[in-house]
Design a protein around this motif. Structure first.
Motif, PDB file in Angstrom:
ATOM      1  N   ALA A 113       6.804   8.571   6.231  1.00 28.70           N
ATOM      2  CA  ALA A 113       7.503   9.609   5.449  1.00 28.70           C
ATOM      3  C   ALA A 113       6.963  11.000   5.731  1.00 28.70           C
ATOM      4  O   ALA A 113       7.721  11.945   5.982  1.00 28.70           O
ATOM      5  CB  ALA A 113       7.397   9.312   3.967  1.00 28.70           C
ATOM      6  N   CYS A 114       5.611  11.139   5.683  1.00 29.40           N
ATOM      7  CA  CYS A 114       5.045  12.480   5.844  1.00 29.40           C
ATOM      8  C   CYS A 114       4.136  12.603   7.064  1.00 29.40           C
ATOM      9  O   CYS A 114       3.683  13.699   7.385  1.00 29.40           O
ATOM     10  CB  CYS A 114       4.273  12.877   4.581  1.00 29.40           C
ATOM     11  SG  CYS A 114       2.796  11.884   4.319  1.00 29.40           S
ATOM     12  N   GLY A 115       3.783  11.486   7.731  1.00 31.14           N
ATOM     13  CA  GLY A 115       2.960  11.514   8.938  1.00 31.14           C
ATOM     14  C   GLY A 115       1.470  11.560   8.681  1.00 31.14           C
ATOM     15  O   GLY A 115       0.685  11.759   9.612  1.00 31.14           O
ATOM     16  N   ALA A 116       1.075  11.403   7.408  1.00 26.89           N
ATOM     17  CA  ALA A 116      -0.353  11.464   7.097  1.00 26.89           C
ATOM     18  C   ALA A 116      -1.070  10.222   7.631  1.00 26.89           C
ATOM     19  O   ALA A 116      -0.497   9.126   7.655  1.00 26.89           O
ATOM     20  CB  ALA A 116      -0.544  11.590   5.600  1.00 26.89           C
ATOM     21  N   ARG A 117      -2.330  10.423   8.030  1.00 29.18           N
ATOM     22  CA  ARG A 117      -3.120   9.299   8.551  1.00 29.18           C
ATOM     23  C   ARG A 117      -3.484   8.361   7.416  1.00 29.18           C
ATOM     24  O   ARG A 117      -3.825   8.805   6.331  1.00 29.18           O
ATOM     25  CB  ARG A 117      -4.405   9.810   9.226  1.00 29.18           C
ATOM     26  CG  ARG A 117      -5.205   8.731   9.932  1.00 29.18           C
ATOM     27  CD  ARG A 117      -6.429   9.355  10.587  1.00 29.18           C
ATOM     28  NE  ARG A 117      -7.178   8.356  11.316  1.00 29.18           N
ATOM     29  CZ  ARG A 117      -6.897   7.952  12.553  1.00 29.18           C
ATOM     30  NH1 ARG A 117      -5.891   8.513  13.210  1.00 29.18           N
ATOM     31  NH2 ARG A 117      -7.626   7.015  13.175  1.00 29.18           N
ATOM     32  N   VAL A 118      -3.439   7.036   7.673  1.00 33.24           N
ATOM     33  CA  VAL A 118      -3.716   6.026   6.642  1.00 33.24           C
ATOM     34  C   VAL A 118      -5.133   5.516   6.823  1.00 33.24           C
ATOM     35  O   VAL A 118      -5.514   5.121   7.931  1.00 33.24           O
ATOM     36  CB  VAL A 118      -2.726   4.854   6.739  1.00 33.24           C
ATOM     37  CG1 VAL A 118      -3.051   3.804   5.663  1.00 33.24           C
ATOM     38  CG2 VAL A 118      -1.305   5.365   6.594  1.00 33.24           C
ATOM     39  N   MET A 161       0.838  -1.193   0.000  1.00 38.00           N
ATOM     40  CA  MET A 161       0.000   0.000   0.000  1.00 38.00           C
ATOM     41  C   MET A 161       0.877   1.249   0.000  1.00 38.00           C
ATOM     42  O   MET A 161       2.032   1.213   0.443  1.00 38.00           O
ATOM     43  CB  MET A 161      -0.911  -0.009   1.245  1.00 38.00           C
ATOM     44  CG  MET A 161      -1.882  -1.184   1.302  1.00 38.00           C
ATOM     45  SD  MET A 161      -2.792  -1.211   2.856  1.00 38.00           S
ATOM     46  CE  MET A 161      -3.602   0.347   2.800  1.00 38.00           C
ATOM     47  N   PHE A 162       0.296   2.336  -0.502  1.00 40.10           N
ATOM     48  CA  PHE A 162       1.047   3.601  -0.652  1.00 40.10           C
ATOM     49  C   PHE A 162       0.282   4.731   0.016  1.00 40.10           C
ATOM     50  O   PHE A 162      -0.937   4.757   0.037  1.00 40.10           O
ATOM     51  CB  PHE A 162       1.259   3.926  -2.131  1.00 40.10           C
ATOM     52  CG  PHE A 162       2.068   2.878  -2.844  1.00 40.10           C
ATOM     53  CD1 PHE A 162       3.458   2.943  -2.869  1.00 40.10           C
ATOM     54  CD2 PHE A 162       1.432   1.817  -3.494  1.00 40.10           C
ATOM     55  CE1 PHE A 162       4.175   1.972  -3.537  1.00 40.10           C
ATOM     56  CE2 PHE A 162       2.158   0.863  -4.154  1.00 40.10           C
ATOM     57  CZ  PHE A 162       3.546   0.930  -4.178  1.00 40.10           C
ATOM     58  N   CYS A 163       1.038   5.707   0.512  1.00 44.42           N
ATOM     59  CA  CYS A 163       0.443   6.890   1.164  1.00 44.42           C
ATOM     60  C   CYS A 163      -0.263   7.743   0.121  1.00 44.42           C
ATOM     61  O   CYS A 163       0.284   8.016  -0.950  1.00 44.42           O
ATOM     62  CB  CYS A 163       1.518   7.696   1.881  1.00 44.42           C
ATOM     63  SG  CYS A 163       0.908   9.230   2.655  1.00 44.42           S
ATOM     64  N   GLU A 164      -1.521   8.139   0.432  1.00 39.68           N
ATOM     65  CA  GLU A 164      -2.277   8.963  -0.506  1.00 39.68           C
ATOM     66  C   GLU A 164      -1.691  10.366  -0.659  1.00 39.68           C
ATOM     67  O   GLU A 164      -1.883  11.041  -1.672  1.00 39.68           O
ATOM     68  CB  GLU A 164      -3.737   9.083  -0.017  1.00 39.68           C
ATOM     69  CG  GLU A 164      -4.503   7.793  -0.051  1.00 39.68           C
ATOM     70  CD  GLU A 164      -5.933   7.966   0.421  1.00 39.68           C
ATOM     71  OE1 GLU A 164      -6.247   9.113   0.851  1.00 39.68           O
ATOM     72  OE2 GLU A 164      -6.712   7.021   0.331  1.00 39.68           O
ATOM     73  N   LYS A 165      -0.929  10.828   0.364  1.00 44.99           N
ATOM     74  CA  LYS A 165      -0.425  12.212   0.332  1.00 44.99           C
ATOM     75  C   LYS A 165       0.926  12.329  -0.362  1.00 44.99           C
ATOM     76  O   LYS A 165       1.117  13.175  -1.238  1.00 44.99           O
ATOM     77  CB  LYS A 165      -0.325  12.742   1.757  1.00 44.99           C
ATOM     78  CG  LYS A 165       0.068  14.223   1.813  1.00 44.99           C
ATOM     79  CD  LYS A 165       0.012  14.750   3.226  1.00 44.99           C
ATOM     80  CE  LYS A 165       0.352  16.237   3.244  1.00 44.99           C
ATOM     81  NZ  LYS A 165       0.309  16.806   4.608  1.00 44.99           N
ATOM     82  N   CYS A 166       1.875  11.463   0.037  1.00 43.69           N
ATOM     83  CA  CYS A 166       3.216  11.615  -0.533  1.00 43.69           C
ATOM     84  C   CYS A 166       3.606  10.481  -1.455  1.00 43.69           C
ATOM     85  O   CYS A 166       4.626  10.561  -2.139  1.00 43.69           O
ATOM     86  CB  CYS A 166       4.257  11.770   0.569  1.00 43.69           C
ATOM     87  SG  CYS A 166       4.494  10.266   1.554  1.00 43.69           S
ATOM     88  N   GLY A 167       2.827   9.416  -1.484  1.00 41.19           N
ATOM     89  CA  GLY A 167       3.104   8.315  -2.399  1.00 41.19           C
ATOM     90  C   GLY A 167       4.108   7.309  -1.877  1.00 41.19           C
ATOM     91  O   GLY A 167       4.513   6.409  -2.607  1.00 41.19           O
ATOM     92  N   SER A 168       4.579   7.456  -0.634  1.00 47.63           N
ATOM     93  CA  SER A 168       5.564   6.506  -0.086  1.00 47.63           C
ATOM     94  C   SER A 168       4.879   5.174   0.261  1.00 47.63           C
ATOM     95  O   SER A 168       3.696   5.141   0.607  1.00 47.63           O
ATOM     96  CB  SER A 168       6.209   7.103   1.179  1.00 47.63           C
ATOM     97  OG  SER A 168       6.895   8.305   0.872  1.00 47.63           O
TER      98      SER A 168
END
Length: 299
Positions: free
Chosen positions: A21-26, A3-10
């Motif tokens: 990577a960016c701390g965004a909620r998953v 799976m990949f982060c919706e905000k930064c793509g990591s």
């Protein structure tokens, strides 16, 4: 499937609640085919007939790829434009034709200065020769004829002598600068070289000649000689001596009545007449030298 982060793509670790990577909620997402139709799945698309799912690149990752592609396209456009400019302009201009502004300005100034000097040289009047100068001055005074000899190079503030030829007639012109007067004497070689008759030591010699004063005025000497309109012919009986260099030292001056007086009993009463006659006597040696130097042909 990862799976990949919706905000930064990591890429996310399995079960992670936040992106490292960016701390965004998953958001909770499952990757198997059973929940492929759930409305909460935004990063999974349906796979092939076997039912296997294929994960698409996150939105942020696609944004970065698009920006890079746009930069590459812009670079290619700039390179293409530069090549077009070079092909259509630079190659059409001969080598060396493009110079910087400073060089162009300097060359233009040098050309302008050169043209100015040439123009000034062309417009500059050639310096007059002594004979040309005497010719102009005497012509302005009403003297007719061509100046063939002159002492103008050696003249002082008193004036100078010139020999003028008018047709077949020759005359010696005395230009008295001090009194602004013109005197004319008929040419005679014996008169020109009268100093060859040298006085004995302590004695004086005599020379006799006529001088016509142009545009004279009736004054103290009006009864001497003869008048022809405003021109006054004065007979001259002049005593003289010579110094060690054979220069004339004027002595007593006498005159008489009429054109050919039998006796010279009159004295000159006008100083201007004395000045003009003495100029003739004292400058005669310079006139002799000018004639001899330039080998002037005389009758």
């Amino acid at each position: 499937m990862g799976m990949f982060c919706e905000k930064c793509g990591s890429q996310l670790k399995p079960g992670a609640a936040f992106c490292e990577a960016c701390g965004a909620r998953v958001r909770a997402v499952t990757a198997n085919a059973n929940n492929a139709g759930s409305n909460n799945i935004s990063n999974v698309s349906v796979g092939n007939a076997g039912g296997r799912g294929v994960t698409t690149a996150p939105e942020g990752r696609r944004g970065k790829s698009g920006g890079l592609m746009a930069g590459v396209v812009l670079l290619l456009v700039l390179l293409g434009g530069g090549w077009y400019y070079y092909q259509n302009y630079m190659e059409a201009v001969p080598s060396g034709a493009v110079v910087d502004d400073a060089s162009s300005k300097k060359n233009a100034e040098a050309t302008d200065n050169k043209d100015k000097v040439q123009k000034e040289t062309q417009n500059k009047k050639a310096e007059e020769t002594p004979l040309e100068k005497a010719q102009k001055q005497l012509s302005d005074k009403g003297v007719k004829g061509t100046v063939i000899a002159s002492t103008i190079e050696k003249h002082n503030n008193y004036g100078y002598l010139s020999i003028v030829k008018n047709g077949e007639q020759y005359s010696i012109i005395t230009y008295d600068l001090k009194n602004q007067r013109i005197g004319q004497t008929a040419f005679d070689k014996r008169l020109l070289y009268f100093t060859n008759k040298k006085p004995k030591a302590g004695d004086s010699e005599v020379v006799i000649f006529d001088i016509t004063i142009f545009d004279d005025t009736h004054d103290a000497d009006e009864k001497s000689g003869i008048w022809n309109g405003n021109n006054h012919l004065l007979p001259v009986y002049a005593f003289y001596k010579l110094d060690a260099d054979d220069n004339v030292i004027p002595g007593m001056l006498n005159t008489g009545n009429g054109a050919k007086p039998s006796r010279f009993h009159n004295y000159f009463n006008e100083q201007r007449n004395v000045d003009t006659i003495n100029l003739f006597l004292m400058d005669i040696k310079n006139l002799q030298e000018n004639v001899n130097k330039n080998q002037v042909a005389l009758p």
